[in-house]
Scaffold this motif. Sequence first.
Motif, PDB file in Angstrom:
ATOM      1  N   ILE A 106       1.098  -1.415  -0.610  1.00 35.12           N
ATOM      2  CA  ILE A 106      -0.011  -0.330   0.361  1.00 35.12           C
ATOM      3  C   ILE A 106       1.220   1.496   0.083  1.00 35.12           C
ATOM      4  CG2 ILE A 106      -2.043  -1.290   0.888  1.00 35.12           C
ATOM      5  CD1 ILE A 106      -0.862  -0.028   3.985  1.00 35.12           C
ATOM      6  N   LYS A 148       2.621   2.967  -2.256  1.00 34.19           N
ATOM      7  CA  LYS A 148       1.558   4.172  -3.377  1.00 34.19           C
ATOM      8  C   LYS A 148       0.749   4.731  -2.812  1.00 34.19           C
ATOM      9  CE  LYS A 148      -0.013   4.461  -8.215  1.00 34.19           C
ATOM     10  NZ  LYS A 148      -0.181   4.428  -9.207  1.00 34.19           N
ATOM     11  N   THR A 149      -0.298   4.392  -2.119  1.00 37.73           N
ATOM     12  CA  THR A 149      -1.639   4.900  -1.692  1.00 37.73           C
ATOM     13  C   THR A 149      -1.247   5.726  -0.425  1.00 37.73           C
ATOM     14  OG1 THR A 149      -2.358   2.660  -0.357  1.00 37.73           O
ATOM     15  CG2 THR A 149      -3.083   3.012  -1.917  1.00 37.73           C
ATOM     16  N   LYS A 150      -0.239   5.846   0.172  1.00 40.88           N
ATOM     17  CA  LYS A 150       0.124   5.846   1.195  1.00 40.88           C
ATOM     18  C   LYS A 150       0.705   7.085   1.250  1.00 40.88           C
ATOM     19  CE  LYS A 150      -1.930   3.743   4.883  1.00 40.88           C
ATOM     20  NZ  LYS A 150      -2.643   3.682   6.145  1.00 40.88           N
ATOM     21  N   LEU A 171       0.587   8.958  -1.858  1.00 43.82           N
ATOM     22  CA  LEU A 171      -0.670   9.796  -2.399  1.00 43.82           C
ATOM     23  C   LEU A 171      -1.189  10.817  -0.771  1.00 43.82           C
ATOM     24  CD1 LEU A 171      -2.469   7.585  -4.722  1.00 43.82           C
ATOM     25  CD2 LEU A 171      -0.942   9.601  -5.235  1.00 43.82           C
ATOM     26  N   SER A 173      -2.996  14.383  -6.838  1.00 45.16           N
ATOM     27  CA  SER A 173      -2.702  13.394  -5.744  1.00 45.16           C
ATOM     28  C   SER A 173      -4.218  12.703  -5.722  1.00 45.16           C
ATOM     29  CB  SER A 173      -1.624  13.448  -4.252  1.00 45.16           C
ATOM     30  OG  SER A 173      -0.619  13.202  -5.048  1.00 45.16           O
ATOM     31  N   GLU A 233      -5.896  10.874  -7.872  1.00 42.30           N
ATOM     32  CA  GLU A 233      -5.422   9.819  -8.146  1.00 42.30           C
ATOM     33  C   GLU A 233      -6.052   8.356  -7.468  1.00 42.30           C
ATOM     34  OE1 GLU A 233      -1.263   7.279  -9.417  1.00 42.30           O
ATOM     35  OE2 GLU A 233      -1.592   9.716  -8.819  1.00 42.30           O
ATOM     36  N   LEU A 234      -5.839   8.893  -5.999  1.00 42.86           N
ATOM     37  CA  LEU A 234      -6.248   8.310  -4.940  1.00 42.86           C
ATOM     38  C   LEU A 234      -8.086   8.179  -4.970  1.00 42.86           C
ATOM     39  CD1 LEU A 234      -5.514   7.059  -2.331  1.00 42.86           C
ATOM     40  CD2 LEU A 234      -5.421   9.144  -0.987  1.00 42.86           C
ATOM     41  N   LEU A 276      -8.442   5.355  -7.319  1.00 38.32           N
ATOM     42  CA  LEU A 276      -8.125   3.875  -7.373  1.00 38.32           C
ATOM     43  C   LEU A 276      -8.907   3.163  -6.062  1.00 38.32           C
ATOM     44  CD1 LEU A 276      -3.948   4.886  -7.056  1.00 38.32           C
ATOM     45  CD2 LEU A 276      -5.366   2.994  -8.046  1.00 38.32           C
ATOM     46  N   LEU A 277      -9.278   4.240  -5.148  1.00 38.33           N
ATOM     47  CA  LEU A 277     -10.105   3.779  -4.273  1.00 38.33           C
ATOM     48  C   LEU A 277     -11.456   3.253  -3.894  1.00 38.33           C
ATOM     49  CD1 LEU A 277      -8.279   4.797  -1.234  1.00 38.33           C
ATOM     50  CD2 LEU A 277      -7.578   2.797  -2.181  1.00 38.33           C
ATOM     51  N   TYR A 306      -6.270   2.404   5.374  1.00 41.02           N
ATOM     52  CA  TYR A 306      -5.645   3.058   4.353  1.00 41.02           C
ATOM     53  C   TYR A 306      -6.257   5.042   5.065  1.00 41.02           C
ATOM     54  CZ  TYR A 306      -6.459  -0.122   0.470  1.00 41.02           C
ATOM     55  OH  TYR A 306      -6.278  -1.482  -0.460  1.00 41.02           O
TER      56      TYR A 306
END
Length: 323
Positions: free
Chosen positions: A150, A152-154, A156, A168, A171-172, A175-176, A204
Amino acid sequence: MLILQKMKYDLLGNIVIPKDIKNFRLPYMGSKNKIAVDLLREMLKVKPRAKYFYDLFGGGGSMSFTASQIGLKTHYNELQTSLVKFIDYIFNRFEKGLKGQYGIFPDDFYKFIDRKEFMKLKDEDSIKGQFARICYSFGNNQKSYLFGDIEKTKHLAHDIVMFRCEKSLKELNGLLDTDIKTSNLLTWNERRLNFAKQVKDRKYHETEQLRRLEQLEQLQQLERLQPIFTTSNLSYKEVKINTPIDETIIYLDPPYRNTGKYIEGKDFNYKELDQWFLDNKYTCFMSEYNAPHKVLFEIDKLRLFNNSEEKKKVVKEKLYINQ
């Protein structure tokens, strides 16, 4: 801002612990921040005339910072050189009035540290290296990177909270499959808390590295304690103690027996420690789970490996005395 405490006494001459004690510390394995006041209260029952506190295995500083808030002249000692340098660095920035636009550290400290950079920094004997080990290591073990798949998500989330990065955020959300909104709150810590409220999936929503950074930011409230706070980088046996016996508390919080090592590759001589403890002319106290000494006090402590509920365990923390 804290006001430099003068010790207060009750009618029987016992030290009164202020009710507004703060849980200051560096995020660190084995931290005593939740039980520091309880431990000090028990020590002060034995040493009611105490004026000096020697923390010989200082670690994250919870005991030292708490003792100094009570008004005890406190000496923090730690064998890990980088930790001592880190605390000295923070106090030095206070003294010189240095501050970045995001907080007490230089601005580049507030950028996200990815795995590649962490693996480089974790072996550095530098302030940035120690910062990375504190804020980005798993379970505060100072060795393993905090995030797995995780990362990448962290990253962002970090840029959304710290820098209000719209790219960011977009994009987040993609993704979520979420609809997180931009926060206009003034401080990044307020935005961190707001972000956690908006993200329902616990996996997340916690920006752990920023939570630890906020704990470091709180240390700026310790600025006024500098006159009664000193440090050293020695073995516990090498710290020079020459204060009056009846006014002195010596506290030891060594690496616990049969647990993970604090500093990789270094074994600890418990037989030598136990003999030093018993032979010392001063009244000494030791925190442990299973030491061969007289137990003064026991307290339940939550042992945390990470933020997952299933990883939490209550252990019996014991305070020993050499009398």
